[in-house]
Design a protein around this motif. Sequence first.
Motif, PDB file in Angstrom:
ATOM      1  N   LEU A  47       0.703  -1.099   0.054  1.00  0.00           N
ATOM      2  CA  LEU A  47       0.096   0.331  -0.358  1.00  0.00           C
ATOM      3  C   LEU A  47       0.609   1.259  -0.139  1.00  0.00           C
ATOM      4  O   LEU A  47       0.032   1.929  -0.633  1.00  0.00           O
ATOM      5  N   VAL A  48       1.797   0.593   0.439  1.00  0.00           N
ATOM      6  CA  VAL A  48       2.887   2.276   0.794  1.00  0.00           C
ATOM      7  C   VAL A  48       4.371   2.083  -0.055  1.00  0.00           C
ATOM      8  O   VAL A  48       4.446   1.139   0.814  1.00  0.00           O
ATOM      9  N   SER A  49       4.182   3.195  -0.327  1.00  0.00           N
ATOM     10  CA  SER A  49       6.033   2.790  -1.012  1.00  0.00           C
ATOM     11  C   SER A  49       7.063   3.641   0.168  1.00  0.00           C
ATOM     12  O   SER A  49       6.703   3.975   0.626  1.00  0.00           O
ATOM     13  N   GLY A  69      -1.116  -4.959   5.100  1.00  0.00           N
ATOM     14  CA  GLY A  69      -2.471  -4.025   4.560  1.00  0.00           C
ATOM     15  C   GLY A  69      -3.256  -3.987   5.189  1.00  0.00           C
ATOM     16  O   GLY A  69      -4.398  -4.255   6.371  1.00  0.00           O
ATOM     17  N   LEU A  70      -4.441  -3.873   3.865  1.00  0.00           N
ATOM     18  CA  LEU A  70      -5.896  -3.924   3.743  1.00  0.00           C
ATOM     19  C   LEU A  70      -7.132  -5.072   4.465  1.00  0.00           C
ATOM     20  O   LEU A  70      -6.165  -6.370   3.708  1.00  0.00           O
ATOM     21  N   ALA A  71      -7.356  -4.397   5.669  1.00  0.00           N
ATOM     22  CA  ALA A  71      -8.763  -5.753   5.918  1.00  0.00           C
ATOM     23  C   ALA A  71      -9.763  -5.855   5.170  1.00  0.00           C
ATOM     24  O   ALA A  71     -10.014  -5.084   4.838  1.00  0.00           O
ATOM     25  N   GLU A  72      -9.632  -7.181   5.347  1.00  0.00           N
ATOM     26  CA  GLU A  72     -11.623  -7.625   4.364  1.00  0.00           C
ATOM     27  C   GLU A  72     -12.289  -6.040   4.782  1.00  0.00           C
ATOM     28  O   GLU A  72     -12.864  -5.981   3.811  1.00  0.00           O
ATOM     29  N   GLU A  73     -12.586  -5.845   6.517  1.00  0.00           N
ATOM     30  CA  GLU A  73     -13.932  -4.950   6.487  1.00  0.00           C
ATOM     31  C   GLU A  73     -13.376  -3.638   6.263  1.00  0.00           C
ATOM     32  O   GLU A  73     -13.939  -2.748   7.127  1.00  0.00           O
ATOM     33  N   LEU A  74     -11.626  -3.437   6.686  1.00  0.00           N
ATOM     34  CA  LEU A  74     -11.550  -2.114   6.931  1.00  0.00           C
ATOM     35  C   LEU A  74     -12.064  -1.830   8.443  1.00  0.00           C
ATOM     36  O   LEU A  74     -12.310  -0.264   8.687  1.00  0.00           O
ATOM     37  N   LYS A  75     -11.816  -2.728   9.473  1.00  0.00           N
ATOM     38  CA  LYS A  75     -12.499  -2.455  10.669  1.00  0.00           C
ATOM     39  C   LYS A  75     -11.213  -2.198  11.153  1.00  0.00           C
ATOM     40  O   LYS A  75     -11.473  -1.674  12.863  1.00  0.00           O
ATOM     41  N   ASP A  76     -10.041  -2.407  11.543  1.00  0.00           N
ATOM     42  CA  ASP A  76      -8.816  -2.450  12.722  1.00  0.00           C
ATOM     43  C   ASP A  76      -8.289  -1.768  11.876  1.00  0.00           C
ATOM     44  O   ASP A  76      -7.174  -1.367  10.814  1.00  0.00           O
ATOM     45  N   THR A  77      -7.107  -1.911  12.863  1.00  0.00           N
ATOM     46  CA  THR A  77      -6.001  -0.905  12.030  1.00  0.00           C
ATOM     47  C   THR A  77      -5.077  -2.590  11.183  1.00  0.00           C
ATOM     48  O   THR A  77      -4.852  -3.354  11.464  1.00  0.00           O
ATOM     49  N   VAL A  78      -4.712  -1.427  10.487  1.00  0.00           N
ATOM     50  CA  VAL A  78      -4.120  -2.843   9.085  1.00  0.00           C
ATOM     51  C   VAL A  78      -2.599  -2.890   9.449  1.00  0.00           C
ATOM     52  O   VAL A  78      -2.112  -3.671   8.707  1.00  0.00           O
ATOM     53  N   CYS A  79      -2.118  -1.435   8.975  1.00  0.00           N
ATOM     54  CA  CYS A  79      -0.435  -1.460   8.860  1.00  0.00           C
ATOM     55  C   CYS A  79      -0.312  -0.393   9.797  1.00  0.00           C
ATOM     56  O   CYS A  79      -0.172   0.910   9.783  1.00  0.00           O
TER      57      CYS A  79
END
Length: 186
Positions: A47-49, A69-79
Amino acid sequence: MRTAEGRTRPGRKVWVAAAVLVVVVAGLMHGYRNTNALTGDRLCGGLVSTARADGVLPGSGRLDAEGEGLAEELKDTVCEVEKSSVVLGSGRGTLTLRVPLLIAAVKKAPGTSKGEAPGGREAEVVGRTGVVLPCARGELYPASESGLQYVEARKRHPDLPARDTYFESFVKSAAEAFGCGTSARR
């Protein structure tokens, strides 16, 4: 050459070899702890360079990422990307991506109000060193916390820039890097 007790002293070659070994180990440790020489080109599952994260986070040091990176539901800290260094006064910075629940909680916290971020962008201001910015791919919460390392360095070097200066630079870099809004002032 022998000492009074009959033992021989280490020769010059032994001392030179030991000194070279110490210098090489110190150089490798410095390279590992204070540079991105061993860090990949992309962090957080791509996701980030590394260059973008290095440009956004203040100071110098090595980048470490925790999360994929991206979690499926975008509900938690992912990175979470952290820049740290053992160099005195360099401080430490952290960038957390895609954290909708955290941002929602921050926006409801006492003391949070609509206002402007450094650089004049519209934002929700959280104390002296935190803002929530509307960005192209969601909201971004850049916040800065100076640690004891900064305080100690400031005591010895009163000419170091104030904490607010670092925060302003950090917010401007983050806003540009992540496509966060335009200036509120016209």
